[in-house]
Design an enzyme around this catalytic site. Structure first.
Site, PDB file in Angstrom:
ATOM      1  CE1 TYR A  39      37.926  37.444  41.113  1.00  9.44           C
ATOM      2  CE2 TYR A  39      39.513  36.319  39.697  1.00  9.44           C
ATOM      3  CZ  TYR A  39      38.216  36.747  39.956  1.00  9.44           C
ATOM      4  OH  TYR A  39      37.209  36.450  39.057  1.00  9.44           O
ATOM      5  CB  SER A  40      42.119  32.537  41.985  1.00 13.04           C
ATOM      6  OG  SER A  40      43.426  32.534  42.486  1.00 13.04           O
ATOM      7  CG  PHE A  78      33.026  43.624  31.673  1.00 18.83           C
ATOM      8  CD1 PHE A  78      32.620  44.105  30.429  1.00 18.83           C
ATOM      9  CD2 PHE A  78      33.918  42.540  31.712  1.00 18.83           C
ATOM     10  CE1 PHE A  78      33.083  43.514  29.254  1.00 18.83           C
ATOM     11  CE2 PHE A  78      34.382  41.960  30.549  1.00 18.83           C
ATOM     12  CZ  PHE A  78      33.969  42.437  29.317  1.00 18.83           C
ATOM     13  NE  ARG A 104      45.694  35.625  32.651  1.00 21.89           N
ATOM     14  CZ  ARG A 104      46.832  35.133  33.151  1.00 21.89           C
ATOM     15  NH1 ARG A 104      47.505  34.177  32.506  1.00 21.89           N
ATOM     16  NH2 ARG A 104      47.300  35.574  34.305  1.00 21.89           N
ATOM     17  CE  LYS A 114      34.282  34.418  41.352  1.00 25.95           C
ATOM     18  NZ  LYS A 114      32.983  35.130  41.326  1.00 25.95           N
ATOM     19  CB  THR A 169      37.002  32.956  37.604  1.00 26.44           C
ATOM     20  OG1 THR A 169      38.184  33.113  36.826  1.00 26.44           O
ATOM     21  CG2 THR A 169      37.410  32.781  39.058  1.00 26.44           C
ATOM     22  CG  ASP A 170      39.947  30.787  33.523  1.00 29.12           C
ATOM     23  OD1 ASP A 170      40.012  31.765  34.301  1.00 29.12           O
ATOM     24  OD2 ASP A 170      40.442  30.807  32.368  1.00 29.12           O
ATOM     25  CD  GLU A 171      42.281  34.773  37.504  1.00 29.23           C
ATOM     26  OE1 GLU A 171      42.797  34.933  38.619  1.00 29.23           O
ATOM     27  OE2 GLU A 171      42.196  35.674  36.662  1.00 29.23           O
TER      28      GLU A 171
HETATM   29  P1  NAD Z   1      33.125  43.756  37.624  1.00 24.62           P
HETATM   30  O1  NAD Z   1      34.160  44.066  38.639  1.00 24.62           O
HETATM   31  O2  NAD Z   1      33.086  44.514  36.343  1.00 24.62           O
HETATM   32  O3  NAD Z   1      31.662  43.906  38.260  1.00 24.62           O
HETATM   33  C1  NAD Z   1      31.375  43.454  39.561  1.00 24.62           C
HETATM   34  C2  NAD Z   1      30.037  44.073  39.976  1.00 24.62           C
HETATM   35  O4  NAD Z   1      29.737  43.604  41.291  1.00 24.62           O
HETATM   36  C3  NAD Z   1      30.054  45.597  40.032  1.00 24.62           C
HETATM   37  O5  NAD Z   1      28.897  46.119  39.403  1.00 24.62           O
HETATM   38  C4  NAD Z   1      30.047  45.909  41.518  1.00 24.62           C
HETATM   39  O6  NAD Z   1      29.418  47.153  41.835  1.00 24.62           O
HETATM   40  C5  NAD Z   1      29.291  44.712  42.069  1.00 24.62           C
HETATM   41  N1  NAD Z   1      29.620  44.466  43.487  1.00 24.62           N
HETATM   42  C6  NAD Z   1      30.859  44.373  44.045  1.00 24.62           C
HETATM   43  N2  NAD Z   1      30.754  44.185  45.361  1.00 24.62           N
HETATM   44  C7  NAD Z   1      29.419  44.122  45.660  1.00 24.62           C
HETATM   45  C8  NAD Z   1      28.670  43.942  46.851  1.00 24.62           C
HETATM   46  N3  NAD Z   1      29.289  43.800  48.036  1.00 24.62           N
HETATM   47  N4  NAD Z   1      27.322  43.916  46.778  1.00 24.62           N
HETATM   48  C9  NAD Z   1      26.684  44.075  45.595  1.00 24.62           C
HETATM   49  N5  NAD Z   1      27.346  44.299  44.424  1.00 24.62           N
HETATM   50  C10 NAD Z   1      28.695  44.309  44.456  1.00 24.62           C
HETATM   51  O7  NAD Z   1      33.258  42.195  37.370  1.00 24.62           O
HETATM   52  P2  NAD Z   1      33.089  41.351  36.027  1.00 24.62           P
HETATM   53  O8  NAD Z   1      34.364  41.327  35.296  1.00 24.62           O
HETATM   54  O9  NAD Z   1      31.854  41.783  35.339  1.00 24.62           O
HETATM   55  O10 NAD Z   1      32.876  39.895  36.666  1.00 24.62           O
HETATM   56  C11 NAD Z   1      31.584  39.467  37.075  1.00 24.62           C
HETATM   57  C12 NAD Z   1      31.689  38.069  37.650  1.00 24.62           C
HETATM   58  O11 NAD Z   1      32.234  37.181  36.692  1.00 24.62           O
HETATM   59  C13 NAD Z   1      32.607  37.978  38.873  1.00 24.62           C
HETATM   60  O12 NAD Z   1      32.031  37.091  39.784  1.00 24.62           O
HETATM   61  C14 NAD Z   1      33.916  37.420  38.312  1.00 24.62           C
HETATM   62  O13 NAD Z   1      34.600  36.692  39.281  1.00 24.62           O
HETATM   63  C15 NAD Z   1      33.396  36.536  37.197  1.00 24.62           C
HETATM   64  N6  NAD Z   1      34.308  36.336  36.051  1.00 24.62           N
HETATM   65  C16 NAD Z   1      34.877  37.408  35.412  1.00 24.62           C
HETATM   66  C17 NAD Z   1      35.669  37.195  34.282  1.00 24.62           C
HETATM   67  C18 NAD Z   1      36.293  38.345  33.538  1.00 24.62           C
HETATM   68  O14 NAD Z   1      37.090  38.105  32.610  1.00 24.62           O
HETATM   69  N7  NAD Z   1      35.987  39.604  33.834  1.00 24.62           N
HETATM   70  C19 NAD Z   1      35.891  35.895  33.822  1.00 24.62           C
HETATM   71  C20 NAD Z   1      35.310  34.823  34.522  1.00 24.62           C
HETATM   72  C21 NAD Z   1      34.502  35.055  35.617  1.00 24.62           C
HETATM   73  O1  DAU Z   2      40.488  34.147  33.734  1.00 24.72           O
HETATM   74  C1  DAU Z   2      39.360  34.815  34.192  1.00 24.72           C
HETATM   75  C2  DAU Z   2      39.776  36.068  34.951  1.00 24.72           C
HETATM   76  O2  DAU Z   2      40.257  36.999  33.979  1.00 24.72           O
HETATM   77  C3  DAU Z   2      38.630  36.686  35.747  1.00 24.72           C
HETATM   78  O3  DAU Z   2      38.227  35.772  36.746  1.00 24.72           O
HETATM   79  C4  DAU Z   2      39.066  38.011  36.378  1.00 24.72           C
HETATM   80  O4  DAU Z   2      37.959  38.611  37.029  1.00 24.72           O
HETATM   81  C5  DAU Z   2      39.558  38.928  35.280  1.00 24.72           C
HETATM   82  O5  DAU Z   2      40.020  40.122  35.839  1.00 24.72           O
HETATM   83  C6  DAU Z   2      40.672  38.255  34.466  1.00 24.72           C
HETATM   84  O6  DAU Z   2      41.888  38.098  35.256  1.00 24.72           O
HETATM   85  P1  DAU Z   2      43.352  38.368  34.641  1.00 24.72           P
HETATM   86  O7  DAU Z   2      44.264  38.666  35.758  1.00 24.72           O
HETATM   87  O8  DAU Z   2      43.732  37.313  33.682  1.00 24.72           O
HETATM   88  O9  DAU Z   2      43.016  39.701  33.768  1.00 24.72           O
HETATM   89  P2  DAU Z   2      43.816  41.071  33.569  1.00 24.72           P
HETATM   90  O10 DAU Z   2      43.104  41.801  32.467  1.00 24.72           O
HETATM   91  O11 DAU Z   2      44.046  41.791  34.836  1.00 24.72           O
HETATM   92  O12 DAU Z   2      45.215  40.582  33.009  1.00 24.72           O
HETATM   93  C7  DAU Z   2      45.312  39.826  31.812  1.00 24.72           C
HETATM   94  C8  DAU Z   2      46.786  39.520  31.584  1.00 24.72           C
HETATM   95  O13 DAU Z   2      47.460  40.743  31.236  1.00 24.72           O
HETATM   96  C9  DAU Z   2      47.504  38.977  32.787  1.00 24.72           C
HETATM   97  O14 DAU Z   2      48.467  38.021  32.361  1.00 24.72           O
HETATM   98  C10 DAU Z   2      48.218  40.203  33.387  1.00 24.72           C
HETATM   99  C11 DAU Z   2      48.523  41.037  32.160  1.00 24.72           C
HETATM  100  N1  DAU Z   2      48.531  42.512  32.359  1.00 24.72           N
HETATM  101  C12 DAU Z   2      47.448  43.082  32.964  1.00 24.72           C
HETATM  102  C13 DAU Z   2      47.402  44.440  33.159  1.00 24.72           C
HETATM  103  C14 DAU Z   2      46.220  45.075  33.847  1.00 24.72           C
HETATM  104  C15 DAU Z   2      49.591  43.269  31.894  1.00 24.72           C
HETATM  105  O15 DAU Z   2      50.551  42.752  31.302  1.00 24.72           O
HETATM  106  N2  DAU Z   2      49.548  44.635  32.081  1.00 24.72           N
HETATM  107  C16 DAU Z   2      48.498  45.261  32.709  1.00 24.72           C
HETATM  108  O16 DAU Z   2      48.544  46.509  32.887  1.00 24.72           O
END
Ligand code: NAD
Ligand code: DAU
Length: 351
Positions: free
Chosen positions: A157-158, A13, A221, A161, A132-134
């Site tokens: 997860y956190s 993503f 969030r 990280k 991540t902020d987590e």
């Molecule tokens: P995502 O799950 O959408 O994408 C992760 C990508 O990493 C995928 O393309 C996957 O194929 C690849 N991957 C997983 N395991 C792998 C491996 N062993 N070798 C090579 N590639 C691999 O994640 P995202 O939401 O895009 O998050 C990206 C980064 O940002 C992560 O490090 C996450 O912790 C961090 N982050 C995410 C958020 C969020 O809200 N999504 C917020 C803050 C930080």
């Molecule tokens: O804060 C940064 C993090 O945000 C990233 O590091 C993570 O990769 C990313 O997945 C995200 O984590 P969250 O756990 O906050 O995101 P999620 O979208 O899973 O959930 C957001 C909030 O919504 C959380 O309080 C849980 C709630 N939730 C989530 C799902 C999937 C629901 O209430 N129902 C749901 O079905």
């Protein structure tokens, strides 16, 4: 080509938005995207840049040290932007070991391979780790996470990280590796995998399925549009100081239930449904184990020192996101095929 940059997790993503930004704004760079293409990695996210001269995709696993070591030695990167990770909290509760291996061991492999390929000569090199902020844990109703907030991870997860952040810092202290860490709040936007809150709700509203809100929907969030995260990563990579941590956030806190209500209202209009139709789908389900109450980021350091600020406000960003999902039904169809249905069933059927 003035620099060769490795972006890991570029088919995911956030990674796909980072790859696009670098490929389009730096024709003089060579961008290499390394991704294992797990369920979360999707090359469809990068169709518009895949034939660009300055872009190349390599399929590979960051956990495979022999492969990574050889890859770094052959390619001789100038910089690394590391996003590859297992990223979903709910999955980490089901399979914590997978998160430790990918996020900790995978990061360690990259650090070691970078160090060896640079032969301890780090001039003009950078290893930039996306965290991540987590890692800061959970806030009560007041206060913000700053870069000085002690880490206090609470989910597998956190914790994974945080482990990776510790290794990044250790390579800086022990070997002088030039590293930067950034910690961002929740992202949303196009290409978001529909296991996370916003895209899952959009998908379920489209399909008239229940909208599973965990607990009472009171958790908070801090949401940032994904292109604003990508632009922050760009600024930090170009101007950030080695050894530093930068927080990234949109100062945009929402209670889950309020966010879901707002999404329902936008979707009713877009789908020409009667007012209130989507809200009727809201279903309160069993809470997430150890559910962090609130995240809120203070990004003053990044804004003051490097001049970054978010460009898209939440209502506009949410509407753009909804439009993207409605205009890309094939993308949604592909990612929600067989394996996704099994995942959804195992996660939500007995909640
Ligand atoms: P995502 O799950 O959408 O994408 C992760 C990508 O990493 C995928 O393309 C996957 O194929 C690849 N991957 C997983 N395991 C792998 C491996 N062993 N070798 C090579 N590639 C691999 O994640 P995202 O939401 O895009 O998050 C990206 C980064 O940002 C992560 O490090 C996450 O912790 C961090 N982050 C995410 C958020 C969020 O809200 N999504 C917020 C803050 C930080
Ligand atoms: O804060 C940064 C993090 O945000 C990233 O590091 C993570 O990769 C990313 O997945 C995200 O984590 P969250 O756990 O906050 O995101 P999620 O979208 O899973 O959930 C957001 C909030 O919504 C959380 O309080 C849980 C709630 N939730 C989530 C799902 C999937 C629901 O209430 N129902 C749901 O079905």
């Amino acid at each position: 080509m003035s620099k060769k940059i490795l972006i890991t997790g570029g088919a995911g993503f956030i990674g796909s938005h980072v790859v696009r930004l670098f490929v389009k704004s730096h024709p003089e760079y060579s961008i290499v995207n390394l991704d294992k293409l797990t369920y979360a990695g999707n090359l469809e996210n990068l169709r518009d840049v895949e034939t660009n001269q300055n872009y190349r995709f390599v399929k590979g696993d960051i956990v495979d040290y022999e492969f990574i070591k050889e890859f770094f030695s052959k390619e001789q990167f100038d910089g690394v932007i590391h996003l590859a990770a297992e990223s979903h909290v709910d999955r980490s509760l089901e399979n914590p070991a997978e998160f430790a291996v990918t996020n900790i061991v995978g990061t360690l492999n990259l650090l070691q391979a970078a160090r060896l390929s640079w032969k301890d000569n780090f001039s003009k090199k950078l290893f930039y780790h996306i965290s991540t902020d987590e890692v800061y844990g959970s806030l009560d109703h007041g206060g913000f996470f700053t870069e000085e907030t002690p880490v206090d991870p609470r989910s597998p997860y956190s914790a994974s990280k945080t482990g990776s952040d510790h290794f990044v810092k250790a390579f800086h202290s022990s070997y002088g590796l030039p590293v930067i860490i950034s910690r961002c709040s929740n992202n949303y936007g196009p290409n978001h995998f529909p296991e996370k809150l916003i895209p899952l709700m959009i998908y379920n509203i489209i399909n008239n399925k229940p909208l599973p809100v965990y607990g009472k929907g009171e958790n908070v969030r801090d949401w940032l549009y994904v292109e604003d995260h990508a632009s922050a990563i760009h600024v930090i990579f170009e101007k950030g100081k080695a050894g530093e941590v930068y927080n990234i956030g949109g100062n945009n806190e929402w209670k889950n239930i309020d966010l879901v209500m707002m999404l329902c209202q936008i979707m009713d209009k877009k789908l020409n449904r009667e007012k209130g139709a989507s809200e009727k789908l809201i279903t309160y389900v069993k809470d997430r184990a150890g559910h962090d109450l609130r995240y809120a980021i203070d990004s003053t350091k990044l804004q003051h020192e490097l001049g970054w600020k978010p460009s898209i406000d939440f209502p506009a960003g949410l509407e753009k996101t909804v439009d993207w999902f409605l205009n890309n039904p094939e993308w949604l169809d592909h990612v929600t095929s067989g394996a996704y249905r099994e995942y959804y069933k195992s996660m939500y059927d007995n909640r």
